[in-house]
Design a protein around this motif. Structure first.
Motif, PDB file in Angstrom:
ATOM      1  N   GLY A   1      -2.154 -13.535  25.249  1.00  9.88           N
ATOM      2  CA  GLY A   1      -2.580 -13.399  23.858  1.00  9.88           C
ATOM      3  C   GLY A   1      -4.011 -13.881  23.657  1.00  9.88           C
ATOM      4  N   TYR A   2      -4.449 -13.788  22.414  1.00  7.31           N
ATOM      5  CA  TYR A   2      -5.837 -14.155  22.051  1.00  7.31           C
ATOM      6  C   TYR A   2      -6.110 -15.639  22.378  1.00  7.31           C
ATOM      7  CZ  TYR A   2      -9.351 -15.618  18.515  1.00  7.31           C
ATOM      8  OH  TYR A   2     -10.416 -16.180  17.850  1.00  7.31           O
TER       9      TYR A   2
ATOM     10  N   LYS B   1       7.273 -22.400  11.991  1.00  2.00           N
ATOM     11  CA  LYS B   1       6.408 -23.371  12.679  1.00  2.00           C
ATOM     12  C   LYS B   1       6.879 -24.797  12.376  1.00  2.00           C
ATOM     13  CE  LYS B   1       3.795 -20.601  14.911  1.00  2.00           C
ATOM     14  NZ  LYS B   1       3.830 -20.576  16.384  1.00  2.00           N
TER      15      LYS B   1
ATOM     16  N   ALA C   1       4.698 -16.165  20.077  1.00  3.08           N
ATOM     17  CA  ALA C   1       5.292 -16.125  18.736  1.00  3.08           C
ATOM     18  C   ALA C   1       4.693 -14.949  17.989  1.00  3.08           C
ATOM     19  CB  ALA C   1       4.980 -17.419  17.980  1.00  3.08           C
TER      20      ALA C   1
ATOM     21  N   LEU D   1       4.159  -9.082  26.306  1.00  2.00           N
ATOM     22  CA  LEU D   1       3.124  -8.073  26.003  1.00  2.00           C
ATOM     23  C   LEU D   1       3.379  -7.347  24.671  1.00  2.00           C
ATOM     24  CD1 LEU D   1       2.418  -6.566  29.564  1.00  2.00           C
ATOM     25  CD2 LEU D   1       1.189  -8.393  28.390  1.00  2.00           C
TER      26      LEU D   1
ATOM     27  N   GLU E   1      12.294 -14.505  16.790  1.00  4.11           N
ATOM     28  CA  GLU E   1      11.206 -14.624  17.767  1.00  4.11           C
ATOM     29  C   GLU E   1      10.718 -16.074  17.884  1.00  4.11           C
ATOM     30  OE1 GLU E   1       9.522 -12.284  19.799  1.00  4.11           O
ATOM     31  OE2 GLU E   1      11.381 -11.243  19.407  1.00  4.11           O
TER      32      GLU E   1
ATOM     33  N   GLY F   1      -3.984 -17.883  23.922  1.00  2.11           N
ATOM     34  CA  GLY F   1      -3.470 -18.253  25.248  1.00  2.11           C
ATOM     35  C   GLY F   1      -4.456 -17.936  26.361  1.00  2.11           C
TER      36      GLY F   1
ATOM     37  N   VAL G   1      10.502 -14.865  26.197  1.00  2.00           N
ATOM     38  CA  VAL G   1      10.945 -16.266  26.363  1.00  2.00           C
ATOM     39  C   VAL G   1      12.427 -16.429  26.042  1.00  2.00           C
ATOM     40  CG1 VAL G   1       8.750 -17.476  26.070  1.00  2.00           C
ATOM     41  CG2 VAL G   1      10.056 -16.844  24.054  1.00  2.00           C
TER      42      VAL G   1
ATOM     43  N   PHE H   1       2.658 -20.645  23.229  1.00  2.00           N
ATOM     44  CA  PHE H   1       1.941 -19.822  22.242  1.00  2.00           C
ATOM     45  C   PHE H   1       2.822 -18.673  21.747  1.00  2.00           C
ATOM     46  CE2 PHE H   1      -1.280 -21.232  25.351  1.00  2.00           C
ATOM     47  CZ  PHE H   1      -2.167 -21.888  24.530  1.00  2.00           C
TER      48      PHE H   1
ATOM     49  N   LYS I   1       2.869 -13.877  14.389  1.00  2.00           N
ATOM     50  CA  LYS I   1       1.987 -14.725  13.575  1.00  2.00           C
ATOM     51  C   LYS I   1       1.502 -14.116  12.254  1.00  2.00           C
ATOM     52  CE  LYS I   1      -2.297 -13.199  15.715  1.00  2.00           C
ATOM     53  NZ  LYS I   1      -3.633 -13.525  16.156  1.00  2.00           N
TER      54      LYS I   1
ATOM     55  N   GLY J   1       0.195  -9.036  23.342  1.00  2.00           N
ATOM     56  CA  GLY J   1      -0.770  -9.472  24.363  1.00  2.00           C
ATOM     57  C   GLY J   1      -1.249  -8.323  25.226  1.00  2.00           C
TER      58      GLY J   1
ATOM     59  N   ARG K   1      -6.039  -9.475  29.926  1.00  2.00           N
ATOM     60  CA  ARG K   1      -6.576 -10.807  29.646  1.00  2.00           C
ATOM     61  C   ARG K   1      -6.140 -11.838  30.694  1.00  2.00           C
ATOM     62  NH1 ARG K   1      -4.699 -10.669  23.629  1.00  2.00           N
ATOM     63  NH2 ARG K   1      -6.523  -9.980  22.473  1.00  2.00           N
TER      64      ARG K   1
HETATM   65  N1  LIG Z   1      -4.614 -16.924  15.461  1.00  2.00           N
HETATM   66  C1  LIG Z   1      -4.469 -17.852  14.514  1.00  2.00           C
HETATM   67  O1  LIG Z   1      -5.290 -17.948  13.578  1.00  2.00           O
HETATM   68  C2  LIG Z   1      -3.333 -18.849  14.591  1.00  2.00           C
HETATM   69  C3  LIG Z   1      -3.292 -19.890  13.636  1.00  2.00           C
HETATM   70  C4  LIG Z   1      -2.255 -20.819  13.713  1.00  2.00           C
HETATM   71  C5  LIG Z   1      -1.293 -20.725  14.715  1.00  2.00           C
HETATM   72  N2  LIG Z   1      -1.351 -19.700  15.606  1.00  2.00           N
HETATM   73  C6  LIG Z   1      -0.305 -19.623  16.643  1.00  2.00           C
HETATM   74  O2  LIG Z   1      -0.918 -19.570  17.913  1.00  2.00           O
HETATM   75  C7  LIG Z   1      -0.087 -18.834  18.832  1.00  2.00           C
HETATM   76  C8  LIG Z   1      -0.919 -17.783  19.530  1.00  2.00           C
HETATM   77  O3  LIG Z   1      -1.490 -16.919  18.567  1.00  2.00           O
HETATM   78  P1  LIG Z   1      -2.528 -15.770  18.930  1.00  2.00           P
HETATM   79  O4  LIG Z   1      -3.492 -15.681  17.804  1.00  2.00           O
HETATM   80  O5  LIG Z   1      -3.030 -15.951  20.307  1.00  2.00           O
HETATM   81  O6  LIG Z   1      -1.566 -14.492  18.835  1.00  2.00           O
HETATM   82  P2  LIG Z   1      -1.318 -13.304  19.867  1.00  2.00           P
HETATM   83  O7  LIG Z   1      -0.403 -12.360  19.178  1.00  2.00           O
HETATM   84  O8  LIG Z   1      -2.600 -12.793  20.395  1.00  2.00           O
HETATM   85  O9  LIG Z   1      -0.562 -14.049  21.054  1.00  2.00           O
HETATM   86  C9  LIG Z   1       0.841 -14.235  21.132  1.00  2.00           C
HETATM   87  C10 LIG Z   1       1.263 -13.874  22.544  1.00  2.00           C
HETATM   88  O10 LIG Z   1       2.665 -14.128  22.711  1.00  2.00           O
HETATM   89  C11 LIG Z   1       3.306 -12.998  23.272  1.00  2.00           C
HETATM   90  N3  LIG Z   1       4.687 -13.013  22.771  1.00  2.00           N
HETATM   91  C12 LIG Z   1       5.095 -12.867  21.487  1.00  2.00           C
HETATM   92  N4  LIG Z   1       6.437 -12.978  21.406  1.00  2.00           N
HETATM   93  C13 LIG Z   1       6.883 -13.228  22.670  1.00  2.00           C
HETATM   94  C14 LIG Z   1       8.169 -13.469  23.242  1.00  2.00           C
HETATM   95  N5  LIG Z   1       9.284 -13.463  22.492  1.00  2.00           N
HETATM   96  N6  LIG Z   1       8.253 -13.706  24.578  1.00  2.00           N
HETATM   97  C15 LIG Z   1       7.134 -13.703  25.364  1.00  2.00           C
HETATM   98  N7  LIG Z   1       5.907 -13.469  24.871  1.00  2.00           N
HETATM   99  C16 LIG Z   1       5.779 -13.242  23.540  1.00  2.00           C
HETATM  100  C17 LIG Z   1       2.490 -11.800  22.825  1.00  2.00           C
HETATM  101  O11 LIG Z   1       2.623 -10.666  23.645  1.00  2.00           O
HETATM  102  C18 LIG Z   1       1.077 -12.385  22.856  1.00  2.00           C
HETATM  103  O12 LIG Z   1       0.486 -12.239  24.139  1.00  2.00           O
HETATM  104  C19 LIG Z   1       1.074 -18.291  17.999  1.00  2.00           C
HETATM  105  O13 LIG Z   1       2.171 -19.167  18.167  1.00  2.00           O
HETATM  106  C20 LIG Z   1       0.544 -18.364  16.579  1.00  2.00           C
HETATM  107  O14 LIG Z   1       1.580 -18.490  15.647  1.00  2.00           O
HETATM  108  C21 LIG Z   1      -2.345 -18.756  15.582  1.00  2.00           C
END
Ligand SMILES: NC(=O)c1ccc[n+]([C@@H]2O[C@H](COP(=O)([O-])OP(=O)(O)OC[C@H]3O[C@@H](n4cnc5c(N)ncnc54)[C@H](O)[C@@H]3O)[C@@H](O)[C@H]2O)c1
Length: 327
Positions: free
Chosen positions: A10-11, A145, A75, A33, A92, A13, A52, A73, A77, A36, A40
């Protein structure tokens, strides 16, 4: 030291993956994915493209790689989507974490860093929140969360007297923006900066949701944090868990700059960076948006020595480069 990154494709991660590797930590990725990108994950990093929720598969990965800690990470979002489809978010974010904590318990994995969010604070009376501020989430996303934080703590309590107690850090991210390199940009269009870029790319006026809030220019104020600073916060949080005696560390931290920027200030920064003197459109408020939400980041600075180094100009310019590379 080997750390497993769920959501490592993910972004956020993928940024943390780079920081950990640069510091000499071995990493393993689990990602389904769903949002994601495989591109990356650098070559040579062991990666398992499974959800997961597959407890036994995760347990096996933890054992096989002798994983010492997990950063969770993985989740969903999007706040709006969580209002429309709350059970998906519970399945999820809460179901996924329950499965992961079970696998970690069974494999005896001793350290955890959890991606929490400023969404746990909801709409506080005082816009500057410390970790002691009440958790009053206002969306199903924020609820998952807050529940996630309770689950990690409950797991640590239940494992306290076991052979393998759990140390943990709960990181409450504020508004994450920017990119370390153009290939690692945020591909989702959920936050203000990508929303503005998308509007500009489509020749539309960016929307401002409400200009009658009780803030100096009437628009919402948020604390924007550069993803590279955020990644470094994970490194120090993981190190704090590893350095403590087993089960000896457990804390929640705000990850923000401590400075708020209004929507209009962000738009001005986008004008400066892109050289595009665009107009914006004022539309009605969105339900549930607090007027202002800014981190008090004192605790992590005092306890772990971390503080943000990048400003809004860095975030907007690196996000813009990544946006252009993607589109
Ligand atoms: N981006 C933000 O501004 C922000 C702010 C606060 C919290 N967060 C938290 O940070 C974390 C990462 O966010 P991000 O911005 O990188 O989002 P993202 O969507 O880019 O990354 C999430 C990654 O998790 C994977 N994923 C999702 N569900 C899954 C599952 N059940 N099993 C395995 N893989 C799974 C996705 O494929 C993705 O690669 C999340 O938990 C999000 O809630 C993000």
């Amino acid at each position: 030291m080997t750390w497993l990154l769920t959501g490592g494709a993910g972004y956020i991660g993928s940024h943390v993956l780079e920081e950990l590797q640069a510091g000499g930590t071995d990493v393993v990725v689990v990602d389904d994915l769903s949002t994601g990108l495989e591109s990356r994950v650098p070559d040579g990093v062991p990666a398992y493209y499974v959800p997961v929720q597959k407890t036994e598969a995760i347990e096996e990965i933890l054992r096989e790689h002798k994983v010492t800690g997990v950063i969770h990470f993985a989740a969903k979002k999007a706040v709006g989507e969580s209002v429309e489809n709350p059970m998906y978010y519970y399945e999820e974010n809460v179901g996924g974490l329950a499965s992961l904590l079970r696998a970690m318990e069974q494999a005896g994995t001793r350290n955890m860093v959890f991606s929490s969010s400023a969404a746990v604070y909801g709409q506080p009376d005082n816009p500057e929140v410390s970790e002691d501020s009440p958790l009053v989430p206002e969306s199903p996303y924020g609820e998952t969360k807050a529940a996630g934080e309770w689950m990690v703590r409950a797991s640590a309590v239940s494992r306290a007297q076991s052979e393998n107690p759990l140390s943990y850090s709960l990181l409450r991210y504020f508004n994450v923006a920017g990119a370390k390199s153009p290939t690692l940009g945020d591909t989702s269009v959920a936050n203000l900066i990508p929303l503005v870029f998308r509007a500009l790319s489509e020749g539309q006026k960016p929307k401002v949701f409400g200009d009658d809030y009780s803030t100096p220019d009437g628009t919402c104020i948020r604390d924007y944090i550069h993803v590279v600073d955020l990644a470094q916060a994970h490194v120090v949080a993981a190190q704090a868990c590893e350095a403590a005696s087993p089960g000896g560390f457990g804390a929640a931290y705000n990850i923000g700059t401590g400075t708020g920027s209004s929507v209009l200030e962000v738009l001005d920064e986008v004008r400066a960076v892109t050289g595009n003197d665009f107009e914006h459109e004022i539309t009605p408020r969105r339900p549930g948006d607090p007027a202002a939400l800014v981190a008090d980041p004192t605790k992590i600075k005092t306890e772990l020595g971390w503080s943000a180094q990048h400003d809004l100009a860095d975030m907007v310019s690196s996000a813009w480069e990544a946006w252009q590379a993607q589109h």
